[in-house]
Scaffold this motif. Structure first.
Motif, PDB file in Angstrom:
ATOM      1  N   TYR A   1     117.542  50.435  58.173  1.00 18.56           N
ATOM      2  CA  TYR A   1     117.243  50.692  56.768  1.00 18.56           C
ATOM      3  C   TYR A   1     117.039  49.381  56.014  1.00 18.56           C
ATOM      4  O   TYR A   1     117.759  48.413  56.233  1.00 18.56           O
ATOM      5  CB  TYR A   1     118.362  51.494  56.099  1.00 18.56           C
ATOM      6  N   VAL A   2     116.045  49.376  55.142  1.00 18.64           N
ATOM      7  CA  VAL A   2     115.795  48.204  54.301  1.00 18.64           C
ATOM      8  C   VAL A   2     116.769  48.241  53.124  1.00 18.64           C
ATOM      9  O   VAL A   2     117.364  49.271  52.815  1.00 18.64           O
ATOM     10  CB  VAL A   2     114.332  48.156  53.803  1.00 18.64           C
ATOM     11  N   ALA A   3     116.928  47.105  52.457  1.00 16.85           N
ATOM     12  CA  ALA A   3     117.831  47.017  51.309  1.00 16.85           C
ATOM     13  C   ALA A   3     117.315  47.857  50.144  1.00 16.85           C
ATOM     14  O   ALA A   3     116.110  48.057  49.995  1.00 16.85           O
ATOM     15  CB  ALA A   3     117.965  45.557  50.883  1.00 16.85           C
ATOM     16  N   SER A   4     118.215  48.317  49.313  1.00 14.16           N
ATOM     17  CA  SER A   4     117.828  49.029  48.096  1.00 14.16           C
ATOM     18  C   SER A   4     117.056  48.089  47.188  1.00 14.16           C
ATOM     19  O   SER A   4     117.324  46.893  47.161  1.00 14.16           O
ATOM     20  CB  SER A   4     119.066  49.520  47.346  1.00 14.16           C
ATOM     21  N   GLY A   5     116.101  48.625  46.468  1.00 11.48           N
ATOM     22  CA  GLY A   5     115.344  47.812  45.529  1.00 11.48           C
ATOM     23  C   GLY A   5     113.956  48.345  45.331  1.00 11.48           C
ATOM     24  O   GLY A   5     113.638  49.470  45.725  1.00 11.48           O
ATOM     25  N   ASN A   6     113.115  47.527  44.729  1.00  9.38           N
ATOM     26  CA  ASN A   6     111.723  47.900  44.492  1.00  9.38           C
ATOM     27  C   ASN A   6     110.862  47.532  45.686  1.00  9.38           C
ATOM     28  O   ASN A   6     110.996  46.441  46.240  1.00  9.38           O
ATOM     29  CB  ASN A   6     111.171  47.190  43.256  1.00  9.38           C
ATOM     30  N   TYR A   7     109.982  48.445  46.047  1.00  8.75           N
ATOM     31  CA  TYR A   7     108.992  48.211  47.092  1.00  8.75           C
ATOM     32  C   TYR A   7     107.638  48.587  46.524  1.00  8.75           C
ATOM     33  O   TYR A   7     107.537  49.419  45.633  1.00  8.75           O
ATOM     34  CB  TYR A   7     109.334  49.023  48.352  1.00  8.75           C
ATOM     35  N   TYR A   8     106.615  47.988  47.016  1.00  5.37           N
ATOM     36  CA  TYR A   8     105.275  48.148  46.470  1.00  5.37           C
ATOM     37  C   TYR A   8     104.378  48.772  47.518  1.00  5.37           C
ATOM     38  O   TYR A   8     104.517  48.495  48.709  1.00  5.37           O
ATOM     39  CB  TYR A   8     104.743  46.785  46.021  1.00  5.37           C
ATOM     40  N   PHE A   9     103.460  49.611  47.069  1.00  2.00           N
ATOM     41  CA  PHE A   9     102.567  50.266  48.023  1.00  2.00           C
ATOM     42  C   PHE A   9     101.116  49.990  47.652  1.00  2.00           C
ATOM     43  O   PHE A   9     100.780  49.752  46.498  1.00  2.00           O
ATOM     44  CB  PHE A   9     102.822  51.775  48.081  1.00  2.00           C
ATOM     45  N   LEU A  10     100.303  50.054  48.668  1.00  2.91           N
ATOM     46  CA  LEU A  10      98.850  49.987  48.526  1.00  2.91           C
ATOM     47  C   LEU A  10      98.283  51.051  49.437  1.00  2.91           C
ATOM     48  O   LEU A  10      98.647  51.130  50.615  1.00  2.91           O
ATOM     49  CB  LEU A  10      98.319  48.612  48.934  1.00  2.91           C
ATOM     50  N   ILE A  11      97.437  51.893  48.892  1.00  2.00           N
ATOM     51  CA  ILE A  11      96.759  52.929  49.678  1.00  2.00           C
ATOM     52  C   ILE A  11      95.277  52.633  49.608  1.00  2.00           C
ATOM     53  O   ILE A  11      94.709  52.564  48.520  1.00  2.00           O
ATOM     54  CB  ILE A  11      97.030  54.338  49.136  1.00  2.00           C
ATOM     55  N   GLU A  12      94.663  52.436  50.754  1.00  2.40           N
ATOM     56  CA  GLU A  12      93.216  52.185  50.822  1.00  2.40           C
ATOM     57  C   GLU A  12      92.548  53.395  51.452  1.00  2.40           C
ATOM     58  O   GLU A  12      92.981  53.867  52.497  1.00  2.40           O
ATOM     59  CB  GLU A  12      92.924  50.937  51.636  1.00  2.40           C
ATOM     60  N   PHE A  13      91.512  53.880  50.799  1.00  2.97           N
ATOM     61  CA  PHE A  13      90.767  55.039  51.289  1.00  2.97           C
ATOM     62  C   PHE A  13      89.433  54.561  51.836  1.00  2.97           C
ATOM     63  O   PHE A  13      88.644  53.963  51.103  1.00  2.97           O
ATOM     64  CB  PHE A  13      90.514  56.019  50.146  1.00  2.97           C
ATOM     65  N   SER A  14      89.166  54.839  53.089  1.00  2.50           N
ATOM     66  CA  SER A  14      87.891  54.417  53.663  1.00  2.50           C
ATOM     67  C   SER A  14      86.859  55.532  53.679  1.00  2.50           C
ATOM     68  O   SER A  14      85.662  55.265  53.639  1.00  2.50           O
ATOM     69  CB  SER A  14      88.100  53.896  55.088  1.00  2.50           C
ATOM     70  N   ASP A  15      87.311  56.782  53.704  1.00  4.29           N
ATOM     71  CA  ASP A  15      86.386  57.908  53.823  1.00  4.29           C
ATOM     72  C   ASP A  15      86.226  58.699  52.530  1.00  4.29           C
ATOM     73  O   ASP A  15      85.622  59.745  52.528  1.00  4.29           O
ATOM     74  CB  ASP A  15      86.875  58.875  54.912  1.00  4.29           C
TER      75      ASP A  15
ATOM     76  N   TRP B   1     107.377  57.657  55.195  1.00  3.14           N
ATOM     77  CA  TRP B   1     108.219  56.483  55.411  1.00  3.14           C
ATOM     78  C   TRP B   1     109.663  56.894  55.213  1.00  3.14           C
ATOM     79  O   TRP B   1     110.005  57.539  54.224  1.00  3.14           O
ATOM     80  CB  TRP B   1     107.843  55.359  54.448  1.00  3.14           C
ATOM     81  N   ASP B   2     110.513  56.541  56.158  1.00  3.35           N
ATOM     82  CA  ASP B   2     111.921  56.929  56.094  1.00  3.35           C
ATOM     83  C   ASP B   2     112.826  55.815  55.574  1.00  3.35           C
ATOM     84  O   ASP B   2     114.049  55.923  55.642  1.00  3.35           O
ATOM     85  CB  ASP B   2     112.410  57.412  57.454  1.00  3.35           C
ATOM     86  N   GLY B   3     112.240  54.745  55.048  1.00  2.00           N
ATOM     87  CA  GLY B   3     113.038  53.668  54.476  1.00  2.00           C
ATOM     88  C   GLY B   3     113.537  52.661  55.489  1.00  2.00           C
ATOM     89  O   GLY B   3     114.433  51.874  55.188  1.00  2.00           O
ATOM     90  N   THR B   4     112.955  52.680  56.691  1.00  2.00           N
ATOM     91  CA  THR B   4     113.398  51.741  57.715  1.00  2.00           C
ATOM     92  C   THR B   4     112.303  50.738  58.068  1.00  2.00           C
ATOM     93  O   THR B   4     111.119  50.980  57.835  1.00  2.00           O
ATOM     94  CB  THR B   4     113.822  52.464  59.004  1.00  2.00           C
ATOM     95  N   ARG B   5     112.743  49.641  58.631  1.00  4.21           N
ATOM     96  CA  ARG B   5     111.854  48.623  59.191  1.00  4.21           C
ATOM     97  C   ARG B   5     112.462  48.201  60.513  1.00  4.21           C
ATOM     98  O   ARG B   5     113.595  47.723  60.554  1.00  4.21           O
ATOM     99  CB  ARG B   5     111.754  47.431  58.254  1.00  4.21           C
ATOM    100  N   GLY B   6     111.725  48.429  61.584  1.00  9.45           N
ATOM    101  CA  GLY B   6     112.255  48.108  62.905  1.00  9.45           C
ATOM    102  C   GLY B   6     113.476  48.924  63.275  1.00  9.45           C
ATOM    103  O   GLY B   6     114.338  48.450  63.999  1.00  9.45           O
TER     104      GLY B   6
END
Length: 83
Positions: free
Chosen positions: A59-73, A51-56
């Protein structure tokens, strides 16, 4: 795997991308990035990319972002989440 807890996408060549090292070892991972409003900012499915910090393209605003990683295999993890 190694999940970085910060990155600075300011094009100075240092920590410009959020890249999870070792994730390619666990096929089928889906990564979601959310902002404080719980809006989806970025998603990577199948072949993992950074992820390069962009949306569309902006660049998105500075701050906290949250992630979720789902493993299927993977038998080792079902999901990992964090900030």
């Amino acid at each position: 795997i190694f999940i970085p807890n910060t990155f600075t996408p300011n094009n100075d060549g240092i920590n410009d991308r959020w890249l999870i090292e070792g994730l390619e070892e666990y096929g089928g991972a889906v990564i979601y990035i959310f902002n404080n409003d719980r809006s989806l900012v970025w998603k990577s499915e199948g072949k993992y990319d950074f992820w390069d910090g962009t949306r569309g393209g902006k660049y998105v605003a500075s701050g906290n972002y949250y992630f979720l990683i789902e493993f299927s295999d993977s038998k080792r993890f079902e999901s990992i989440k964090g900030c």
